[in-house]
Design a protein around this motif. Sequence first.
Motif, short mmCIF file in Angstrom:
data_model
loop_
_atom_site.label_atom_id
_atom_site.label_comp_id
_atom_site.label_asym_id
_atom_site.label_seq_id
_atom_site.Cartn_x
_atom_site.Cartn_y
_atom_site.Cartn_z
N LEU A 14 -12.50 -61.07 59.81
CA LEU A 14 -13.22 -59.84 60.17
C LEU A 14 -13.20 -58.84 59.02
CD1 LEU A 14 -12.10 -59.22 63.88
CD2 LEU A 14 -14.32 -60.03 63.07
N ARG A 15 -12.00 -58.71 58.36
CA ARG A 15 -11.93 -57.78 57.23
C ARG A 15 -12.83 -58.25 56.10
NH1 ARG A 15 -6.39 -57.36 58.86
NH2 ARG A 15 -5.81 -59.10 57.49
N GLY A 16 -12.90 -59.57 55.90
CA GLY A 16 -13.78 -60.09 54.86
C GLY A 16 -15.24 -59.80 55.14
N LEU A 17 -15.65 -59.98 56.40
CA LEU A 17 -17.02 -59.66 56.78
C LEU A 17 -17.32 -58.18 56.59
CD1 LEU A 17 -17.45 -61.75 60.07
CD2 LEU A 17 -18.73 -62.07 57.96
N GLU A 18 -16.34 -57.35 56.96
CA GLU A 18 -16.55 -55.90 56.84
C GLU A 18 -16.73 -55.50 55.38
OE1 GLU A 18 -14.64 -51.76 58.61
OE2 GLU A 18 -13.56 -53.67 58.82
N THR A 31 -19.82 -53.38 64.41
CA THR A 31 -18.56 -53.36 65.15
C THR A 31 -17.88 -54.72 64.98
OG1 THR A 31 -19.47 -51.82 66.78
CG2 THR A 31 -17.51 -53.07 67.42
N PHE A 32 -16.57 -54.73 64.76
CA PHE A 32 -15.82 -55.97 64.52
C PHE A 32 -14.73 -56.10 65.57
CE2 PHE A 32 -17.65 -54.43 60.62
CZ PHE A 32 -18.17 -55.56 60.01
N LEU A 33 -14.76 -57.15 66.38
CA LEU A 33 -13.80 -57.37 67.46
C LEU A 33 -13.19 -58.76 67.33
CD1 LEU A 33 -15.80 -55.84 70.45
CD2 LEU A 33 -13.99 -54.75 69.09
N ARG A 99 -29.20 -68.88 66.21
CA ARG A 99 -28.98 -69.31 64.83
C ARG A 99 -27.58 -69.91 64.68
NH1 ARG A 99 -33.67 -68.48 64.42
NH2 ARG A 99 -34.83 -67.29 62.87
N PHE A 100 -27.48 -70.89 63.77
CA PHE A 100 -26.20 -71.45 63.37
C PHE A 100 -25.97 -71.12 61.90
CE2 PHE A 100 -27.81 -74.08 66.76
CZ PHE A 100 -26.72 -74.30 67.58
N LEU A 101 -24.80 -70.58 61.56
CA LEU A 101 -24.44 -70.30 60.17
C LEU A 101 -23.09 -70.94 59.88
CD1 LEU A 101 -25.43 -66.52 59.95
CD2 LEU A 101 -26.65 -68.44 58.96
N SER A 102 -22.98 -71.58 58.72
CA SER A 102 -21.75 -72.26 58.35
C SER A 102 -20.86 -71.35 57.52
CB SER A 102 -22.06 -73.54 57.55
OG SER A 102 -22.77 -74.44 58.35
N LYS A 103 -19.56 -71.42 57.77
CA LYS A 103 -18.58 -70.72 56.93
C LYS A 103 -18.29 -71.59 55.71
CE LYS A 103 -15.94 -68.39 60.62
NZ LYS A 103 -14.62 -68.32 61.26
N PRO A 104 -18.04 -70.97 54.55
CA PRO A 104 -18.24 -69.53 54.26
C PRO A 104 -19.72 -69.21 54.09
CG PRO A 104 -17.57 -70.68 52.29
CD PRO A 104 -17.54 -71.72 53.38
N CYS A 105 -20.08 -68.00 54.47
CA CYS A 105 -21.49 -67.58 54.41
C CYS A 105 -21.61 -66.39 53.47
CB CYS A 105 -21.96 -67.20 55.81
SG CYS A 105 -23.69 -66.74 55.90
N ASP A 106 -22.46 -66.52 52.45
CA ASP A 106 -22.59 -65.44 51.49
C ASP A 106 -23.40 -64.29 52.09
OD1 ASP A 106 -25.58 -65.50 50.32
OD2 ASP A 106 -24.91 -67.55 50.74
N PRO A 107 -23.21 -63.07 51.57
CA PRO A 107 -23.87 -61.89 52.17
C PRO A 107 -25.38 -61.99 52.24
CG PRO A 107 -22.20 -61.23 50.57
CD PRO A 107 -22.34 -62.71 50.45
#
Length: 800
Positions: A14-18, A31-33, A99-107
């Motif tokens: 979550l912190r990485g996404l933020e 919002t991150f939960l 939608r499907f997105l694979s980790k890691p996903c670039d911005p």
Amino acid sequence: MRRILFVDDEPNMLRGLERMLRPMRHEWEMTFLDSGQKALDAFRQSPFDVVVSDFRMPGMDGATLLSEIKKISPDSVRMILSGQVSPEVAMRTVRAAHRFLSKPCDPETLKATIARAFALRKLLSDATLKQRLSQIVSIPSLPSVYSEIMDEMQSPGGSLAKVGEIVSKDIGMTAKILQIVNSAFFGVPRHVASPAEAAGLLGFDIVKSLALSLDIFARFDRGKLPDFSIDRLWEHSLAVGVEAKDLAKEEHAPRHVCDDAFMAGVLHDVGKLILADNLPVPYGRALALSRSRGIPNVQAEQQMFGFTHAEVGAYLLGLWGLPDAIVEAVAYHHCPEKCPATEFTPLKAVAKANCSVLGIEPIEPAQAEPEAPKPAPAPAEAQRTPERPAPAPAATHAVEPPQRARRPEGTEPGSASGSILCVDDDPNILTAYQRALRKRFSIDTALGPEEGLKKINRFGPYGVVVSDLRMPGMDGIQFLAKVREISPDTVRIMLTGHADLSVTIDAVNEGNIFRFLMKPCEPDIMAAALQAGLQQYGLVTAERQLLDQTLTGSVQAMTDLLATVDSERSGQRTVLRDYVRTLANALHMTDSWQLEVAAMLHDVGSITLPPEVMVKTRNGSPLSDPEEQILERVPEIGYNLLRNIPRLEPVARAIRYQDKNYDGSGIPEDGVAGQAIPIGARILRVLKDFNELTLANQSVSEAFDVMGTRSGRYDPKVLGAIETVLKAAAGERADAGARPTTSVFLKDLAVGQVLAGDVKTSQGRLLISAGHRITGPILAKIHNYDTLTGVVEPVRIYQT
């Protein structure tokens, strides 16, 4: 500001996404939960536009979370962001995630995916589009066979054998799938005779896609639009599906992307079926508009309906709940630049495959308009030998594939000014043309002059026609002379290995040749000649378009002027025009626009009448001899007003002779009689008298009975034809019942609406009579009178 919720049980993620999305904080409220339950609680308080959830989470996984969110907020965009996008994951979330997105996903990928999802959601929830689509009376329901296959695929013990049993319930679908699996599309080395075996060879997703598309195509009523070829549209759609899947495989896309590309390709033109089935008459006019003006079909659809087949198809598939990747590909296959993406998508596959099957160069993103891009034009489909031939029309057995792809309905070569037709009696030379020039031009070919003339009549106009000189039956000079008659704007080029001075002179004089090239001709020389020909065609058509627009504007200005000067007769002009349109449709009249203009402007000379004469003629009061003479000069005055306007000469002559009797009596007194009277004038003579009799409360039959007694006044053939058509039209109107109307106040009166009742001032003065279409000047006149004296409200209009 868009509200986006990110859900993941890992705090570091979550912190990485933020951190990764911090630059978007001015555009998105994020919002991150860290749990599914917290996400549901947040959604119940205030729904989010987008939710991006991890799949593997304790307590409540991503699939369960998105399923619950779908119930709470169906319009929210739902995405899975996971490092484990396995077939099992995809199957569990197929009905919940967009939608499907694979980790890691670039911005950039994440931002582009969310932007694409927003664009598609906006299309499917656009109130204006829904309102426009409301005129479509029947949106088909999701095929039951497709639903059964989907249920079988998602059941724990699902099998391809069971899918084969489901398909075998429908005889027509069984025959078609067996035909397809045995065709050159899939290259099966042996003959396949059972649906179960076909399902095993094709796989779940291919059978699912074919079942859906075949059911849709089978519902189409071929009798509604005879010129619309359902077989060729199916062949084109299947070819695009196969090509799109191959392109996705070449890009090493995941399996679900390849399968989605196939289904989207097969369904990309489904909107054409909906339009042709529900709106056959206006859709037929849109196709005719595309051919006559040399514009892409999607542009003609936009002009006719305010939307295109791509939007209709996407709307339908969106209602059915198909994956967003498929709906997106159908919606934007003519303008893929509207949905930028860093990864390879089904949209990219379908857009490129559609161009490949048509034999045209795909539009590059840099060429697209930055704002509200138009659908990419589909100029000419090259007549080419594809790597995999299209299947033949419906059959119950394996068939030999045709030697070249057949053109689907709606991809006419003449739909753009860049189309070129090459005509030769040697197929090897035609193949060489395509091989050398297809990357630079939209090339179509015809084997011999007879085939060339058929293609021009059916698919023209072409920008350039290149013809060989020595051909059996009809040589190139005769052929190009006929091309000049059929399509005078087309640029004509002669290519031959046999030429002398006399041949050159004949070619230039009879065929009006633009260039004369000798065989063998270097590709660069040929390309330069073709480019020059296309430029010449562009100049000619641009000048003609400018003239058409000027002419249209001039005619509209005159009709508006007549309506404001003599509003009480404006409804009668509209009635005459409608009669002309009825005749044109029934009798397949060419250049009917000239007669329509003559009907609308037949009394344009009346603007010179003194007011007291206009009042007397309107009321049927007797006229003095001088007033009679003034009235008799109205057609001549109209003729003098219009005769010097380019392309209105036939209209002017029809107006001049509109009161001339077939036996030569009447005005003008110049000895012209019979067939020498312009046909437009002979038609107007009948329609005007018929209109006067029906206004005097005569029925259609009674009016024609009276006219039949007026010996020498009408052309007997014209009178007979009009009587047949208008009696039939009156019967159809009686069967259809009254056209629905509604009442609106002046503030809601708009340009384009048709009056169902008279518009009068508060003192009872007639402003505009029933039947008239509201234009800008008419609307201004109504509002001006409302300001000065008041206008009776509400106003009755016909419902659209």
